[in-house]
Design a protein around this motif. Structure first.
Motif, short mmCIF file in Angstrom:
data_model
loop_
_atom_site.label_atom_id
_atom_site.label_comp_id
_atom_site.label_asym_id
_atom_site.label_seq_id
_atom_site.Cartn_x
_atom_site.Cartn_y
_atom_site.Cartn_z
N VAL A 1 -127.57 -20.76 -82.18
CA VAL A 1 -127.46 -20.59 -80.73
C VAL A 1 -127.47 -21.96 -80.08
CG1 VAL A 1 -128.45 -19.54 -78.67
CG2 VAL A 1 -128.65 -18.38 -80.88
N LEU A 2 -126.45 -22.23 -79.26
CA LEU A 2 -126.29 -23.55 -78.64
C LEU A 2 -125.98 -23.42 -77.16
CD1 LEU A 2 -123.84 -25.19 -81.22
CD2 LEU A 2 -126.29 -25.66 -81.05
N ASP A 3 -126.35 -24.44 -76.40
CA ASP A 3 -125.83 -24.60 -75.05
C ASP A 3 -124.42 -25.16 -75.16
OD1 ASP A 3 -125.49 -26.64 -72.54
OD2 ASP A 3 -126.64 -24.87 -71.98
N ALA A 4 -123.57 -24.81 -74.21
CA ALA A 4 -122.17 -25.27 -74.27
C ALA A 4 -122.07 -26.80 -74.32
CB ALA A 4 -121.40 -24.74 -73.06
N ALA A 5 -123.01 -27.49 -73.67
CA ALA A 5 -122.98 -28.95 -73.68
C ALA A 5 -123.23 -29.53 -75.07
CB ALA A 5 -124.01 -29.49 -72.69
N SER B 1 -134.27 -12.44 -82.66
CA SER B 1 -133.88 -11.90 -81.35
C SER B 1 -133.56 -13.01 -80.35
CB SER B 1 -135.01 -11.02 -80.79
OG SER B 1 -136.17 -11.80 -80.56
N VAL B 2 -132.80 -12.62 -79.33
CA VAL B 2 -132.53 -13.47 -78.17
C VAL B 2 -132.94 -12.68 -76.94
CG1 VAL B 2 -130.77 -14.64 -76.80
CG2 VAL B 2 -130.63 -14.70 -79.30
N LEU B 3 -133.70 -13.33 -76.06
CA LEU B 3 -134.13 -12.69 -74.82
C LEU B 3 -133.60 -13.48 -73.64
CD1 LEU B 3 -136.53 -12.16 -77.05
CD2 LEU B 3 -137.71 -11.19 -75.09
N VAL B 4 -133.02 -12.78 -72.66
CA VAL B 4 -132.54 -13.39 -71.43
C VAL B 4 -133.42 -12.90 -70.30
CG1 VAL B 4 -130.60 -13.61 -69.84
CG2 VAL B 4 -130.18 -13.54 -72.30
N ASP B 5 -134.20 -13.82 -69.70
CA ASP B 5 -135.20 -13.44 -68.69
C ASP B 5 -136.05 -12.29 -69.20
OD1 ASP B 5 -134.47 -15.42 -66.96
OD2 ASP B 5 -133.29 -14.15 -65.64
N SER B 6 -136.53 -12.44 -70.44
CA SER B 6 -137.43 -11.48 -71.10
C SER B 6 -136.74 -10.18 -71.51
CB SER B 6 -138.64 -11.15 -70.21
OG SER B 6 -139.36 -12.33 -69.91
N GLY C 1 -124.26 -22.10 -68.64
CA GLY C 1 -124.93 -21.99 -67.34
C GLY C 1 -126.38 -21.58 -67.37
N ALA C 2 -127.00 -21.48 -68.55
CA ALA C 2 -128.40 -21.06 -68.61
C ALA C 2 -129.31 -22.11 -67.97
CB ALA C 2 -128.81 -20.82 -70.06
N ARG C 3 -130.35 -21.65 -67.30
CA ARG C 3 -131.33 -22.58 -66.72
C ARG C 3 -132.06 -23.33 -67.82
NH1 ARG C 3 -135.73 -20.31 -62.56
NH2 ARG C 3 -133.81 -20.10 -61.35
N SER C 4 -132.41 -22.62 -68.87
CA SER C 4 -133.10 -23.25 -70.00
C SER C 4 -132.85 -22.42 -71.25
CB SER C 4 -134.61 -23.36 -69.74
OG SER C 4 -135.19 -22.07 -69.61
N ILE C 5 -132.88 -23.09 -72.41
CA ILE C 5 -132.75 -22.43 -73.70
C ILE C 5 -133.91 -22.90 -74.56
CG2 ILE C 5 -131.31 -22.03 -75.73
CD1 ILE C 5 -128.89 -22.76 -74.01
N ASP C 6 -134.82 -21.99 -74.86
CA ASP C 6 -136.00 -22.32 -75.64
C ASP C 6 -135.84 -21.71 -77.03
OD1 ASP C 6 -138.47 -22.86 -76.68
OD2 ASP C 6 -139.61 -21.58 -75.31
N ARG D 1 -125.96 -17.51 -65.68
CA ARG D 1 -126.23 -18.46 -64.61
C ARG D 1 -127.71 -18.47 -64.22
NH1 ARG D 1 -121.31 -17.31 -60.31
NH2 ARG D 1 -119.64 -18.34 -61.47
N ARG D 2 -128.30 -19.65 -64.36
CA ARG D 2 -129.67 -19.89 -63.90
C ARG D 2 -130.68 -18.93 -64.52
NH1 ARG D 2 -126.17 -20.44 -59.83
NH2 ARG D 2 -126.48 -18.30 -59.07
N GLN D 3 -130.40 -18.45 -65.72
CA GLN D 3 -131.35 -17.56 -66.40
C GLN D 3 -131.99 -18.30 -67.57
OE1 GLN D 3 -128.35 -14.30 -66.83
NE2 GLN D 3 -129.97 -13.00 -66.05
N ARG D 4 -133.18 -17.85 -67.92
CA ARG D 4 -133.94 -18.47 -69.02
C ARG D 4 -133.66 -17.69 -70.31
NH1 ARG D 4 -137.55 -21.94 -66.61
NH2 ARG D 4 -138.02 -21.49 -64.41
N VAL D 5 -133.35 -18.44 -71.35
CA VAL D 5 -133.02 -17.81 -72.64
C VAL D 5 -134.05 -18.24 -73.68
CG1 VAL D 5 -131.29 -17.57 -74.45
CG2 VAL D 5 -130.56 -17.81 -72.06
N LEU D 6 -134.60 -17.25 -74.36
CA LEU D 6 -135.56 -17.50 -75.44
C LEU D 6 -134.92 -17.05 -76.76
CD1 LEU D 6 -138.41 -18.17 -76.54
CD2 LEU D 6 -139.05 -15.80 -76.01
N VAL D 7 -134.90 -17.97 -77.72
CA VAL D 7 -134.29 -17.68 -79.03
C VAL D 7 -135.39 -17.67 -80.08
CG1 VAL D 7 -132.59 -18.41 -80.75
CG2 VAL D 7 -132.17 -18.84 -78.31
N GLU D 8 -135.49 -16.54 -80.79
CA GLU D 8 -136.44 -16.42 -81.89
C GLU D 8 -135.68 -16.09 -83.16
OE1 GLU D 8 -139.08 -13.46 -80.27
OE2 GLU D 8 -140.38 -15.01 -79.39
#
Length: 263
Positions: free
Chosen positions: A166-170, A108-113, A151-156, A98-105
């Motif tokens: 890696v996908l957003d549910a939408a 690795s995957v980082l959630v709020d760093s 529910g992620a705030r953003s997925i980069d 919920r409302r967390q930023r996700v970075l996909v490389e």
């Protein structure tokens, strides 16, 4: 196995843990404190995420068979969702943030760093299903592993990891329906029959799930009511705090004026 419902494994864990939590006092209810036990919030949020994804998968056409909460070992591990359709065999690892930023490389995957092992887990699940199926019948195509975020705030997505997507549910249903056709009806039916066989999952006792949805729904209603109670109380608490601060300040000013006015 197709009778198992989304988040069944997670709900079983949640209710088992929650059963040892004492009921809230009247005062705790008034304050809107959550009824969830100390270690239960993670299970609760996880179940919510899987239910969201399950609802989206329910909109797929009948060409897709959907399995939920398939146990793959005796250490509390399940696969959240397994799909069989024209686009192939797909495993889904669902995560709610919920409302967390996700970075996909790429690796690795980082959630709020913070690094999380989602790629490794998703790959393991796809490999496990591949092994289970190929022990009985060769697969014409590889199993596709997905991580689906709720529910992620953003997925980069800086770089697409391989072989995990890696996908957003939408994005999930459009992504699935855009896959090229790699399994015909006969091949799909053979895979579905294998996955639907309880002997595939014999290493973990299977419960019927009877009453779980009702128990979870009651708990969910209590959690939501508590959150609403907190929202209602917050303005009241702020108002009371403001009045108290005004009274204290006014008393202090009166005292100071009295001191200054005295001879």
């Amino acid at each position: 196995m197709r009778q198992r419902f989304a988040a069944q494994f997670m709900i079983e864990k949640l209710l088992r843990e929650q059963s040892g939590t004492p009921p809230r006092t009247l005062w705790a209810r008034f304050l809107g404190r959550s009824p969830l036990g100390v270690n239960c919030e993670g299970w609760y949020l996880g179940a919510q995420g899987e239910i969201v994804v399950g609802e989206k998968l329910a909109t797929l056409s009948p060409e897709w068979a959907v399995f939920h909460a398939l146990p793959i070992g005796g250490h509390g591990w399940d696969i959240d969702h397994v799909l069989v359709g024209p686009g192939g065999v797909i495993t889904i690892n669902t995560k709610q943030h919920r409302r967390q930023r996700v970075l996909v490389e790429e690796r690795s995957v980082l959630v709020d760093s913070r690094p999380v092992p989602y790629l490794r887990h998703a790959k393991f699940e796809a490999e496990r299903v591949t092994t289970l199926l190929e022990d009985r019948r060769p697969l014409p195509i590889p199993v596709i592993p997905l991580v689906v975020l709720v529910g992620a705030r953003s997925i980069d997505v800086r770089s697409s990891p391989v072989p995990v997507t890696v996908l957003d549910a939408a994005e999930l249903v459009p992504w699935l329906t855009s896959l090229p056709i790699v399994l015909g009806p006969a091949d799909r039916l053979r895979v579905i029959e294998l996955l639907d066989d309880p002997d595939m999952w014999i290493d973990v006792p299977l419960g019927s799930g009877e009453g779980l949805i009702e128990s979870f729904s009651r708990l969910d209603s209590e959690v939501r009511a508590a959150a609403l109670q907190r929202m209602v109380l917050l303005p009241l608490e702020l108002a009371v705090a403001a009045v108290a601060a005004f009274i204290v300040l006014n008393s202090a000013m009166t005292l100071i004026v009295g001191i200054l006015a005295s001879p």
